[in-house]
Write a protein that holds these residues in place. Structure first.
Motif, PDB file in Angstrom:
ATOM      1  N   ASP A  23      53.907 -16.111 130.829  1.00  0.00           N
ATOM      2  CA  ASP A  23      53.553 -17.372 131.468  1.00  0.00           C
ATOM      3  C   ASP A  23      54.732 -18.349 131.398  1.00  0.00           C
ATOM      4  O   ASP A  23      55.352 -18.510 130.353  1.00  0.00           O
ATOM      5  N   SER A  48      54.863 -21.500 131.353  1.00  0.00           N
ATOM      6  CA  SER A  48      54.713 -22.604 130.389  1.00  0.00           C
ATOM      7  C   SER A  48      55.094 -22.153 128.977  1.00  0.00           C
ATOM      8  O   SER A  48      55.647 -22.944 128.203  1.00  0.00           O
ATOM      9  N   GLU A  58      58.764 -22.308 128.865  1.00  0.00           N
ATOM     10  CA  GLU A  58      59.214 -23.699 128.771  1.00  0.00           C
ATOM     11  C   GLU A  58      59.086 -24.218 127.339  1.00  0.00           C
ATOM     12  O   GLU A  58      59.944 -24.963 126.876  1.00  0.00           O
ATOM     13  N   HIS A  59      58.050 -23.801 126.618  1.00  0.00           N
ATOM     14  CA  HIS A  59      57.909 -24.187 125.209  1.00  0.00           C
ATOM     15  C   HIS A  59      59.059 -23.612 124.388  1.00  0.00           C
ATOM     16  O   HIS A  59      59.630 -24.299 123.534  1.00  0.00           O
TER      17      HIS A  59
END
Length: 64
Positions: A22, A24, A27-28
């Protein structure tokens, strides 16, 4: 380049290698790495490539 742009570009580069992860989550990861001087001093796509190369031994074409 601000932190959001760097994070997005880093995550996009990783997503090319890991399309099922994913975005996201990537991005984390990028956000966490951006806190380290080693990575934030690099252009984000280059940082992603270098991060992926960690732990992969360099091979020599000249074997004895």
């Amino acid at each position: 380049m601000n932190a959001d742009e760097w994070t997005f570009k880093f995550a996009r580069q990783l997503h090319e290698q890991w399309p099922r992860v994913d975005h996201s989550d990537l991005e984390h990861l990028a956000g966490a790495l951006l806190n380290e001087d080693r990575w934030k001093s690099m252009e984000p796509t280059e940082a992603a490539v270098q991060w992926l190369r960690q732990g992969i031994p360099e091979t020599s074409s000249a074997r004895t």
